[in-house]
Design an enzyme around this catalytic site. Structure first.
Site, PDB file in Angstrom:
ATOM      1  N   CYS A   1      23.332  46.128 -12.555  1.00 38.96           N
ATOM      2  CA  CYS A   1      23.739  47.286 -13.355  1.00 38.96           C
ATOM      3  C   CYS A   1      23.851  48.571 -12.551  1.00 38.96           C
ATOM      4  O   CYS A   1      24.294  49.589 -13.067  1.00 38.96           O
ATOM      5  CB  CYS A   1      22.781  47.497 -14.516  1.00 38.96           C
TER       6      CYS A   1
ATOM      7  N   ASP B   1       0.607  10.418   3.764  1.00 39.00           N
ATOM      8  CA  ASP B   1       1.128  11.326   4.771  1.00 39.00           C
ATOM      9  C   ASP B   1      -0.024  12.152   5.322  1.00 39.00           C
ATOM     10  O   ASP B   1      -0.435  13.143   4.744  1.00 39.00           O
ATOM     11  CB  ASP B   1       2.181  12.229   4.127  1.00 39.00           C
TER      12      ASP B   1
ATOM     13  N   CYS C   1      20.818  47.131 -18.314  1.00 36.26           N
ATOM     14  CA  CYS C   1      20.956  46.071 -17.319  1.00 36.26           C
ATOM     15  C   CYS C   1      21.209  44.740 -18.013  1.00 36.26           C
ATOM     16  O   CYS C   1      20.333  44.195 -18.683  1.00 36.26           O
ATOM     17  CB  CYS C   1      19.700  45.994 -16.453  1.00 36.26           C
TER      18      CYS C   1
ATOM     19  N   CYS D   1      14.172  46.864 -11.384  1.00 39.88           N
ATOM     20  CA  CYS D   1      15.326  47.648 -11.805  1.00 39.88           C
ATOM     21  C   CYS D   1      14.913  48.467 -13.023  1.00 39.88           C
ATOM     22  O   CYS D   1      14.325  47.933 -13.961  1.00 39.88           O
ATOM     23  CB  CYS D   1      16.477  46.700 -12.173  1.00 39.88           C
TER      24      CYS D   1
ATOM     25  N   GLU E   1       0.852  -1.197   0.000  1.00 42.40           N
ATOM     26  CA  GLU E   1       0.000   0.000   0.000  1.00 42.40           C
ATOM     27  C   GLU E   1       0.879   1.236   0.000  1.00 42.40           C
ATOM     28  O   GLU E   1       2.000   1.187   0.494  1.00 42.40           O
ATOM     29  CB  GLU E   1      -0.845   0.060   1.287  1.00 42.40           C
TER      30      GLU E   1
ATOM     31  N   TYR F   1      -6.601   1.514   6.098  1.00 37.92           N
ATOM     32  CA  TYR F   1      -5.526   0.551   5.859  1.00 37.92           C
ATOM     33  C   TYR F   1      -5.540  -0.666   6.773  1.00 37.92           C
ATOM     34  O   TYR F   1      -4.735  -1.561   6.608  1.00 37.92           O
ATOM     35  CB  TYR F   1      -4.154   1.219   5.865  1.00 37.92           C
TER      36      TYR F   1
ATOM     37  N   LYS G   1       2.086   4.710   1.551  1.00 40.30           N
ATOM     38  CA  LYS G   1       2.058   5.248   2.916  1.00 40.30           C
ATOM     39  C   LYS G   1       1.642   6.705   2.815  1.00 40.30           C
ATOM     40  O   LYS G   1       2.426   7.568   2.427  1.00 40.30           O
ATOM     41  CB  LYS G   1       3.435   5.118   3.563  1.00 40.30           C
TER      42      LYS G   1
ATOM     43  N   CYS H   1      20.332  48.336  -8.380  1.00 42.99           N
ATOM     44  CA  CYS H   1      20.289  47.004  -9.001  1.00 42.99           C
ATOM     45  C   CYS H   1      21.636  46.319  -8.808  1.00 42.99           C
ATOM     46  O   CYS H   1      22.682  46.897  -9.127  1.00 42.99           O
ATOM     47  CB  CYS H   1      19.973  47.145 -10.479  1.00 42.99           C
TER      48      CYS H   1
ATOM     49  N   LYS I   1      10.523   3.907   3.229  1.00 43.93           N
ATOM     50  CA  LYS I   1      10.352   5.355   3.065  1.00 43.93           C
ATOM     51  C   LYS I   1      10.972   5.871   1.766  1.00 43.93           C
ATOM     52  O   LYS I   1      11.980   5.368   1.298  1.00 43.93           O
ATOM     53  CB  LYS I   1      11.011   6.089   4.257  1.00 43.93           C
TER      54      LYS I   1
HETATM   55  S1  IVH Z   1      -0.332   0.287   8.950  1.00 42.94           S
HETATM   56  C1  IVH Z   1       0.443  -1.777  12.820  1.00 42.94           C
HETATM   57  N1  IVH Z   1      -0.623   1.271   6.548  1.00 42.94           N
HETATM   58  O1  IVH Z   1       2.090   5.358   9.160  1.00 42.94           O
HETATM   59  C2  IVH Z   1       0.294  -1.096  11.529  1.00 42.94           C
HETATM   60  N2  IVH Z   1       0.066   2.730   8.276  1.00 42.94           N
HETATM   61  O2  IVH Z   1       4.476   4.744  10.988  1.00 42.94           O
HETATM   62  C3  IVH Z   1      -0.101   0.290  11.653  1.00 42.94           C
HETATM   63  N3  IVH Z   1       0.338   5.070   7.570  1.00 42.94           N
HETATM   64  O3  IVH Z   1       0.635   5.647  12.298  1.00 42.94           O
HETATM   65  C4  IVH Z   1      -0.151   1.112  10.467  1.00 42.94           C
HETATM   66  N4  IVH Z   1      -0.231   4.783   5.487  1.00 42.94           N
HETATM   67  O4  IVH Z   1      -0.569   6.720  10.374  1.00 42.94           O
HETATM   68  C5  IVH Z   1      -0.287   1.522   7.823  1.00 42.94           C
HETATM   69  N5  IVH Z   1      -0.973   2.020   4.381  1.00 42.94           N
HETATM   70  C6  IVH Z   1      -0.633   2.268   5.648  1.00 42.94           C
HETATM   71  C7  IVH Z   1      -0.296   3.566   6.092  1.00 42.94           C
HETATM   72  C8  IVH Z   1       0.064   3.754   7.416  1.00 42.94           C
HETATM   73  C9  IVH Z   1       0.149   5.646   6.397  1.00 42.94           C
HETATM   74  C10 IVH Z   1       0.799   5.763   8.817  1.00 42.94           C
HETATM   75  C11 IVH Z   1      -0.052   5.488  10.017  1.00 42.94           C
HETATM   76  C12 IVH Z   1       0.866   5.000  11.091  1.00 42.94           C
HETATM   77  C13 IVH Z   1       2.205   5.360  10.559  1.00 42.94           C
HETATM   78  C14 IVH Z   1       3.188   4.278  10.992  1.00 42.94           C
END
Ligand code: IVH
Length: 786
Positions: free
Chosen positions: A412, A118, A445, A439, A114, A226, A116, A409, A315
């Site tokens: 120039c 933010d 210039c 300027c 999946e 998730y 991740k 400037c 990451k």
């Molecule tokens: S699983 C035990 N899946 O990342 C598993 N977390 O560092 C718990 N996050 O606090 C999380 N996308 O807020 C999971 N596809 C994803 C995620 C995800 C973002 C965040 C989540 C968690 C943090 C973990």
């Protein structure tokens, strides 16, 4: 049907439409129909308040603002994830999994993958299918009760759909703000004089932390689920990916990037795939998450301290980093604008080393409260130029110096003048608060001359082969050229001996400059570097007005009749051509024998579209908007009769308000206004655009792809993307950067990612490069000649 049944039926329909809209991305009915049903339900609930329930779609925003959020303890702690930063980390994660599971040799582990997201982690508790509580993760053990706020988020179902859900079900996920919504929110905050958010994550957090849910409701938040927490009184599938699919059936949006792969190789491959798509995704992600797909295996693996052994976050390179501002210098651009640039302690961010960041203008420095020596947060997301988003004031060293605008400037030595940023509105020009610095040096210039020539020669403008930035810099420095017209006077002898030039290369450059005496009008207009005139506007000017002679003299009011040209841009264009210095450069260029391959008539759709009512509407008469303008035009019929009007005659105009009558009388008393409108009428007549002119319509055939929207994605191997774009535009198509339901066709080269996926998802026709070239040939465009 009883009222109660009616209310239930309406709720069911609304929930169904919500599901189609948010989860399936496939609305069944137009928004207006949804609104009607919604209003109907609202009406019934108002008449019968005893029928209102918390899960009714009308009850998303409810409850009074809170004084503070309540703390809630999570029944099952919310854990975090271990991180992997490279392939090696991934390999050892996989090794640990395999060893712990004691898997037979050769068996590969199945991983669910999946993105991740933010955002902010959230727990949503459903009892009997009804949302009863939403809580933040907090420290993982207890968080804050933000039920009223999460209820306002449209992708969070208030009531689960379908059947078979457990009696108690806790859904966990990430609440995030899509990039587009974030930009729009920040634009709104800036316009209202507020402080914009640093990034979408902060914006999501700030929006969720509002004590008044009505404020949260105005923020563009979404949920991506998730995992599940508590499951009581029901069964869940045996694989993680199937759990998420099951959640989709119950009303949660499923992330389109969910995938299941075999072994660590599959994971590494997925990481690469998503990293490539990162910038084009509609939301921000900071990595990808891999989870052992088999829930039995997950159970056997268990946890170590606060993180599961069965999952890991791989990451991506960070898009934000802290560094120190060593200095602030000032750059001078093509139009003379003096812009502050932060010189930074080099820092690796968003995949590159950054040592400069634009600060836009002095207002931005004031907003950031930036001083030299400050630690700042640098953000580089996607291809966007690095930004200073925040000063870490806590780290400000003693003696950090404020930034001051130079009086002279830096290039120039001419005066730097403060120019009020002007906003052009219907009722004339208005100075705004913001100030820019410019300027006054112009030709004197070097920075301005250099930038102007670089722009003139650039790929989207005159496209002069072999005339790169470095060469222009040298030529300007040696005073061999001081304007674009000088390029055509260059002799090979002058070049020989310059860095990188010998006889052949000098001849070659002069030849390629000469070859660009023939150019399309649109490229030439773009090349002039008129502020606010990009490729598209240049194309509109050329194709609608047909000749440079008309473009040079056209009045700004008439420009606003052209597609996509508003008052601001129209004002910039007229100012540019009115300027004496610009006129000289332009005459000089023409004297060098510039010829336009495609000068022609006015566009037939423009001629004939102009009416007296629209002219009146453009004249900034106070109290007169479109409808009023139409009434005046209908009554008087021609401009002379209007100019001869007085109170009595204006009073005869049907339904014209007293305010409008006064507005017109004021204008008629104003000699300048009268002169202006006469001038515009005279130009309309001269151009053959006046309503009395005979217009021969329909002579010109519509362009073959008129009205169609194309998207180019991936790498084209046989032609540059800009050429492909130009060819499509020549055929009348619009070329857009993103795929939506409005896209008619996608041209995809190798490496096409999310745009191609989206096109396939939406069933939009896709052409590969060969098919595309064939399409061009069908319409008599030879790709080699582009
Ligand atoms: S699983 C035990 N899946 O990342 C598993 N977390 O560092 C718990 N996050 O606090 C999380 N996308 O807020 C999971 N596809 C994803 C995620 C995800 C973002 C965040 C989540 C968690 C943090 C973990």
């Amino acid at each position: 049907m009883s009222v109660e049944q009616e209310v239930l039926a309406l709720r069911e329909q609304l929930n169904h439409h919500n599901y189609c809209y948010y989860v399936l991305d496939n609305p069944e009915v137009p928004d207006a129909e949804y609104d009607r049903l919604y209003q109907q339900l609202k009406g019934l609930e108002k008449e019968h308040p005893q029928l209102v329930t918390a899960d009714s779609p009308t009850q998303r925003v409810g409850g009074a603002p809170l004084g503070a959020f309540k703390q809630v303890k999570h029944e099952m702690p919310m854990l975090s994830l271990d991180n992997a930063f490279n392939e090696e980390d991934m390999q050892s994660f996989n090794r640990r999994v395999v060893e712990r599971l004691d898997a037979p040799a050769g068996e590969v582990i199945e991983y669910a993958c999946e993105p991740k997201l933010d955002g902010i982690a959230i727990s949503l508790l459903y009892e009997e299918g009804v949302l009863v509580r939403g809580a933040t993760r907090g420290d993982g053990v207890s968080g804050e009760d933000i039920t009223l706020n999460v209820r306002t988020i449209p992708t969070i179902p208030l009531k689960l759909t379908g059947e078979g859900y457990p009696v108690r079900l806790e859904v966990r996920g990430e609440i995030f703000m899509p990039k587009q919504g974030f930009e729009a929110l920040n634009a709104r905050m800036r316009a209202e004089g507020g402080k914009p958010f640093v990034n979408p994550r902060n914006a999501a957090a700030g929006s969720l932390r509002q004590l008044d849910p009505r404020l949260t409701a105005q923020r563009p938040l979404e949920l991506c689920s998730y995992s599940v927490g508590i499951v009581e009184g029901g069964e869940m599938p045996a694989k993680h990916a199937d759990v998420l699919r099951q959640l989709k059936a119950w009303g949660f949006k499923l992330n389109a990037l969910l995938d299941v792969v075999e072994g660590v190789e599959g994971c590494i491959n997925y990481y690469q795939r998503i990293l490539e798509q990162r910038d084009s995704l509609p939301y921000e992600i900071d990595g990808v998450v891999f989870k052992v797909n088999d829930l039995q295996q997950q159970k056997r693996l268990g946890f170590i301290s606060r993180a599961p052994r069965w999952a890991i976050a791989h990451k991506f390179p960070a898009q934000e980093e802290i560094t120190v501002v060593r200095d602030v210098e000032f750059q001078v651009g093509r139009t003379g604008a003096v812009t502050p640039v932060a010189r930074l302690e080099p820092v690796f961010v968003g995949g590159v080393t950054v040592s400069n960041a634009t600060l836009h203008n002095m207002d931005e420095i004031a907003r950031l409260d930036l001083r030299i020596g400050d630690s700042v947060v640098i953000r580089r997301a996607g291809d966007v130029i690095p930004q200073v988003v925040k000063v870490v004031t806590e780290r400000r060293p003693e003696g950090a110096e404020p930034v001051e605008i130079p009086h002279r400037c830096p290039v120039c030595g001419s005066d730097v003048e403060r120019v009020q940023i002007v906003k052009r509105t219907k009722s004339g020009e208005q100075a705004t608060e913001g100030a820019a610095y410019r300027c006054v040096g112009r030709l004197a210039c070097q920075a301005q001359v250099q930038q102007a020539i670089i722009h003139y020669a650039s790929r989207k403008a005159l496209e002069i082969d072999g005339l790169g930035e470095k060469i222009v810099e040298q030529l300007v420095e040696l005073k061999l050229i001081t304007s674009p017209a000088d390029l055509y006077r260059l002799q090979p002898e002058q070049l020989i001996g310059l860095e990188g030039f010998a006889e052949i290369s000098a001849n070659k450059l002069c030849e390629s400059i000469a070859a660009r005496r023939q150019v399309s009008l649109a490229r030439f207009i773009y090349g002039l570097g008129i502020p606010d005139v990009g490729e598209e506007t240049a194309r509109v000017l050329a194709s609608k007005l047909g000749t440079l002679a008309r473009i040079r003299v056209v009045l700004p009011e008439i420009l606003t009749w052209l597609p996509d040209i508003g008052r601001e841009v129209a004002g910039e264009i007229s100012h540019f051509f009115e300027d004496e210095h610009n006129a000289k450069v332009l005459d000089d260029l023409l004297a060098q024998g510039i010829e336009f391959a495609d000068e022609g008539e006015l566009a037939p759709d423009l001629a004939g579209a102009i009416t007296l009512a629209e002219l009146i509407d453009r004249m900034g008469i106070s109290g007169v908007a479109k409808v009023g303008a139409q009434r005046i035009a209908d009554y008087f019929g021609d401009l002379e009769s209007l100019l001869a009007a007085d109170l009595q005659t204006l009073d005869q105009v049907p339904k014209l308000s007293a305010k409008a009558i006064n507005g017109v009388l004021d204008c008629l008393d104003d000699a300048q206004w009268v002169e202006r409108i006469r001038l515009i009428e005279a130009q309309l007549l001269a151009f053959g655009l006046h309503w009395s002119c005979e217009v021969e319509q329909g002579e010109q055939q519509a362009a073959p792809l008129e009205g169609k929207t194309y998207v180019l994605t991936g790498t084209l191997e046989q032609m540059a993307r800009s050429k492909a774009k130009a060819a499509l535009q020549q055929l009348g198509a619009k070329v857009s950067g993103s795929v939506s339901k409005k896209t008619d066709c996608v041209v995809a080269g190798p490496g096409a990612g999310s745009k191609l996926a989206k096109a396939n998802e939406l069933g939009i026709p896709v052409l590969d490069e060969d098919q595309f070239i064939e399409l061009l040939r069908e319409h008599s465009i030879d790709p080699d000649s582009l």
